[in-house]
Design a protein around this motif. Structure first.
Motif, PDB file in Angstrom:
ATOM      1  N   LEU A 146      -0.679 -52.889 -15.809  1.00  0.00           N
ATOM      2  CA  LEU A 146       0.315 -52.022 -16.440  1.00  0.00           C
ATOM      3  C   LEU A 146       0.437 -50.717 -15.667  1.00  0.00           C
ATOM      4  N   LEU A 147       1.649 -50.194 -15.602  1.00  0.00           N
ATOM      5  CA  LEU A 147       1.892 -48.864 -15.059  1.00  0.00           C
ATOM      6  C   LEU A 147       2.117 -47.947 -16.250  1.00  0.00           C
ATOM      7  N   ASP A 148       1.216 -46.989 -16.431  1.00  0.00           N
ATOM      8  CA  ASP A 148       1.259 -46.073 -17.571  1.00  0.00           C
ATOM      9  C   ASP A 148       1.928 -44.779 -17.126  1.00  0.00           C
ATOM     10  N   LEU A 149       3.053 -44.440 -17.751  1.00  0.00           N
ATOM     11  CA  LEU A 149       3.812 -43.244 -17.388  1.00  0.00           C
ATOM     12  C   LEU A 149       3.799 -42.252 -18.546  1.00  0.00           C
ATOM     13  N   GLN A 150       3.407 -41.019 -18.263  1.00  0.00           N
ATOM     14  CA  GLN A 150       3.492 -39.917 -19.224  1.00  0.00           C
ATOM     15  C   GLN A 150       4.689 -39.078 -18.793  1.00  0.00           C
ATOM     16  N   LEU A 151       5.771 -39.137 -19.567  1.00  0.00           N
ATOM     17  CA  LEU A 151       7.031 -38.531 -19.135  1.00  0.00           C
ATOM     18  C   LEU A 151       7.575 -37.489 -20.101  1.00  0.00           C
ATOM     19  N   GLY A 152       6.714 -36.906 -20.914  1.00  0.00           N
ATOM     20  CA  GLY A 152       7.165 -35.882 -21.839  1.00  0.00           C
ATOM     21  C   GLY A 152       7.675 -36.435 -23.154  1.00  0.00           C
ATOM     22  N   PHE A 153       7.603 -37.733 -23.338  1.00  0.00           N
ATOM     23  CA  PHE A 153       7.968 -38.327 -24.618  1.00  0.00           C
ATOM     24  C   PHE A 153       6.762 -38.243 -25.547  1.00  0.00           C
TER      25      PHE A 153
ATOM     26  N   PHE B  56       7.803 -54.878   2.034  1.00  0.00           N
ATOM     27  CA  PHE B  56       8.704 -53.782   1.713  1.00  0.00           C
ATOM     28  C   PHE B  56       7.984 -52.777   0.832  1.00  0.00           C
ATOM     29  N   GLU B  57       8.483 -51.536   0.847  1.00  0.00           N
ATOM     30  CA  GLU B  57       7.826 -50.472   0.101  1.00  0.00           C
ATOM     31  C   GLU B  57       8.864 -49.480  -0.403  1.00  0.00           C
ATOM     32  N   LYS B  58       8.694 -49.036  -1.634  1.00  0.00           N
ATOM     33  CA  LYS B  58       9.527 -47.976  -2.210  1.00  0.00           C
ATOM     34  C   LYS B  58       8.584 -46.909  -2.742  1.00  0.00           C
ATOM     35  N   LYS B  59       8.947 -45.647  -2.510  1.00  0.00           N
ATOM     36  CA  LYS B  59       8.144 -44.535  -3.004  1.00  0.00           C
ATOM     37  C   LYS B  59       8.959 -43.744  -4.013  1.00  0.00           C
ATOM     38  N   LEU B  60       8.304 -43.394  -5.106  1.00  0.00           N
ATOM     39  CA  LEU B  60       8.929 -42.601  -6.159  1.00  0.00           C
ATOM     40  C   LEU B  60       8.095 -41.351  -6.375  1.00  0.00           C
ATOM     41  N   GLU B  61       8.760 -40.253  -6.701  1.00  0.00           N
ATOM     42  CA  GLU B  61       8.029 -39.027  -7.020  1.00  0.00           C
ATOM     43  C   GLU B  61       8.457 -38.537  -8.394  1.00  0.00           C
ATOM     44  N   MET B  62       7.481 -38.021  -9.122  1.00  0.00           N
ATOM     45  CA  MET B  62       7.724 -37.521 -10.471  1.00  0.00           C
ATOM     46  C   MET B  62       7.701 -35.999 -10.422  1.00  0.00           C
ATOM     47  N   ILE B  63       8.752 -35.386 -10.949  1.00  0.00           N
ATOM     48  CA  ILE B  63       8.838 -33.933 -10.958  1.00  0.00           C
ATOM     49  C   ILE B  63       9.015 -33.488 -12.400  1.00  0.00           C
ATOM     50  N   GLY B  64       8.096 -32.677 -12.873  1.00  0.00           N
ATOM     51  CA  GLY B  64       8.154 -32.175 -14.237  1.00  0.00           C
ATOM     52  C   GLY B  64       6.761 -31.813 -14.719  1.00  0.00           C
ATOM     53  N   VAL B  65       6.682 -30.842 -15.601  1.00  0.00           N
ATOM     54  CA  VAL B  65       5.400 -30.393 -16.125  1.00  0.00           C
ATOM     55  C   VAL B  65       4.817 -31.479 -17.023  1.00  0.00           C
ATOM     56  N   GLY B  66       3.604 -31.892 -16.730  1.00  0.00           N
ATOM     57  CA  GLY B  66       2.923 -32.894 -17.536  1.00  0.00           C
ATOM     58  C   GLY B  66       3.296 -34.326 -17.211  1.00  0.00           C
ATOM     59  N   TYR B  67       4.158 -34.547 -16.233  1.00  0.00           N
ATOM     60  CA  TYR B  67       4.519 -35.910 -15.848  1.00  0.00           C
ATOM     61  C   TYR B  67       3.405 -36.469 -14.980  1.00  0.00           C
ATOM     62  N   ARG B  68       2.924 -37.643 -15.332  1.00  0.00           N
ATOM     63  CA  ARG B  68       1.899 -38.281 -14.509  1.00  0.00           C
ATOM     64  C   ARG B  68       1.940 -39.787 -14.717  1.00  0.00           C
TER      65      ARG B  68
END
Length: 180
Positions: free
Chosen positions: A102-109, A83-95
């Motif tokens: 580990l999954l490292d998320l930069q989400l504006g925090f 199975f597979e799920k895809k997610l997309e990040m929308i926002g300036v500086g989100y990566r």
């Protein structure tokens, strides 16, 4: 009796199903999964088909008929195709980036969000903003995708955040539209 529960589950080549009194074990090329059974739900393997039936047609057990058939079907599909799920990040500086387990998320925090990747899952990041989660356990894939999405769900004014690929986010007009 459930309409879905009556349908047989066909077994592809390379998939083994073992049934004991309390659980069903499915082993395939991608891995092995087990599912506990409640009393009153019977699982039979006949040739290359699996049939789910009820011991007696009680109203209490009727809604479990289709549930267990679907759970076993998902186990068969997961151990063969995955199975597979895809997610997309929308926002300036989100990566996003994968660093070991580990999954490292930069989400504006002010701090990065680091999520441990569960065993049995593969996480791939494309273009720093597209996250693909894959594995053979449908529940685990969906749960981890929901956990990642919950770190920054899409907000209704600008649409920034993490969303499932193809998810529609309904946008609100905002304060400026109310004054006109």
């Amino acid at each position: 009796m459930s309409r879905k529960g009556k349908l047989p589950i066909s077994l592809p080549n390379g998939v083994e199903v073992k049934v004991s009194n309390t659980e069903v074990a499915v082993k395939g090329p991608k891995g092995a999964l087990t599912q506990k059974l409640i009393p009153g739900v019977n699982v039979n393997v006949e040739g290359n088909e699996v049939l789910v039936s009820l011991a007696d047609e009680e109203a209490k057990l009727a809604h479990f008929h289709g549930l267990y058939r679907t759970l076993i079907h998902n186990m068969v599909v997961g151990t063969t195709e995955g199975f597979e799920k895809k997610l997309e990040m929308i926002g300036v500086g989100y990566r996003a980036a994968v660093q070991g387990d580990l999954l490292d998320l930069q989400l504006g925090f002010s701090h990065p969000c680091k999520l441990p990747i569960p065993k049995g899952l593969a996480v791939k990041v494309d273009k720093n903003t597209l996250i693909t989660i894959s594995g053979f356990d449908k529940h685990l894939v969906g749960q981890f995708a929901a956990t990642v999405r919950s770190q920054r769900p899409p907000e209704p004014y600008q649409g920034k955040g993490i969303r499932y690929a193809g998810e529609f986010v309904r946008k609100k007009a905002g304060k400026a539209a109310a004054k006109k």
